[in-house]
Enzyme design. Sequence first.
Site, mmCIF file in Angstrom:
data_model
loop_
_atom_site.group_PDB
_atom_site.id
_atom_site.type_symbol
_atom_site.label_atom_id
_atom_site.label_comp_id
_atom_site.label_asym_id
_atom_site.label_seq_id
_atom_site.Cartn_x
_atom_site.Cartn_y
_atom_site.Cartn_z
ATOM 1 N N ILE A 141 9.845 -2.811 -5.328
ATOM 2 C CA ILE A 141 8.783 -2.006 -5.945
ATOM 3 C C ILE A 141 7.414 -2.551 -5.529
ATOM 4 O O ILE A 141 6.422 -1.856 -5.615
ATOM 5 C CB ILE A 141 8.878 -1.943 -7.489
ATOM 6 N N ASP A 142 7.380 -3.814 -5.078
ATOM 7 C CA ASP A 142 6.094 -4.428 -4.728
ATOM 8 C C ASP A 142 5.514 -3.892 -3.418
ATOM 9 O O ASP A 142 4.335 -4.092 -3.130
ATOM 10 C CB ASP A 142 6.245 -5.949 -4.614
ATOM 11 N N MET A 184 3.393 -5.486 -12.354
ATOM 12 C CA MET A 184 4.090 -6.416 -11.461
ATOM 13 C C MET A 184 3.342 -6.551 -10.143
ATOM 14 O O MET A 184 2.472 -5.747 -9.817
ATOM 15 C CB MET A 184 5.527 -5.971 -11.242
ATOM 16 N N GLY A 185 3.709 -7.534 -9.376
ATOM 17 C CA GLY A 185 3.034 -7.825 -8.107
ATOM 18 C C GLY A 185 2.833 -9.315 -8.023
ATOM 19 O O GLY A 185 1.806 -9.848 -8.424
ATOM 20 N N GLN A 290 8.510 -0.946 -15.217
ATOM 21 C CA GLN A 290 8.102 -0.417 -13.908
ATOM 22 C C GLN A 290 9.260 -0.302 -12.925
ATOM 23 O O GLN A 290 9.160 0.327 -11.885
ATOM 24 C CB GLN A 290 7.054 -1.345 -13.270
#
Length: 364
Positions: A141-142, A184-185, A290
């Site tokens: 997802i990043d 997130m990240g 997420q």
Amino acid sequence: MKKLLISTGGGDCPGLNAVIRAVVKSAKTAGGWQVWGSREAFNGIMADPPELIKLSPKKTAGIHVRGGTILKTTNRGNPLDFPVQQADGTWEMQDVTGKLMDRIKSLDFDAVINIGGDGSQRISQALYERGLNIIGVPKTIDNDLAATDLTFGFFTAAQIATDCFDKLVTTAESHHRVMIMEVMGRDAGWIALHAAIAGGAEMCLIPEIPFDLKKILKRINKRYVKGKGFMNIVVAEGAKPIGGEVIGQRSIEVGEKHFKLGGVAHYLRYQLEEQGCQQQIRTTTLGHIQRGGTPVAFDRILATAMGVKAFELVNEGQFGRMVSFRNNEIDSVSLVEATKGNKFVSPDHYLVRAARATGMSFGD
Ligand code: F6P
């Protein structure tokens, strides 16, 4: 019949099921292949007896709409560094690739498709070097893999973050509050940047651009004196102050030490209050929300195209490669190339420029 094994490894991501379904359907169309899934990354192959799932078009019908992975996944399944419990109950990390390779061979698999992020693709490369017929499909997802312009799951995460942001705007406005939303990240700020632009945030803090607390405070004050009297900030979990460290906690999961990011929104709130911020601040950490739920249309489409390409490479015998999406085309790169590096938000990326031009601050 030849035998193909699919594995999903690392953190889950909306779109994994669409890849699985696409591989199964293309194998059916091509003919001559039987498709199996290993339960929980390669743990299913290593289990005694092996935990494998036979995948048919019937079994995978309609799963492209569902988040997660029907095969289950784990980020504790690295065969190069595998937690093995000792007689005294402690855990020792061991390289179990030999056993894994023997198992895959003894179960008569002709090829493997490994769907996963950078960690999983490093495993793919290591197994390829040991002689396994393997193809990688990127997932995160990043969206931080350098060898592909996009990964499925990213736009779903960015959409979820944007939807949550929109909800926080109305409550921020009602209470004249500063709302800090943490997304997130770990190393890359793509989700934060996209949600901040889509939502119209006043500020976006990302790992690639360290922030200055004094500048954040100044911006908040300006917004309250001259502006609307409320403020919405998006912060990536890996964002850090200039010269400072990321915020998180150490954890030990089944013998493996991890550093779990999380808490930068609370850190910011506390620091801003300490520095005399006069406004009420509230924080929201989105976390794994997420990564869940239904993939957006684009992610289903990208995942399907990637699954089809992965099977094509298997059928053509082009192993040691990872599927990629570059310049609006589905392609592939060698696993060596695929595992070379990450894709970060460069400070002069067109989206950073667009954000700044439309008044967004990066706290720098
Ligand atoms: O790599 C994807 C990611 O979503 C990161 O942004 C995050 O730090 C991590 O996964 C969390 O993973 P988990 O909680 O599953 O270990």
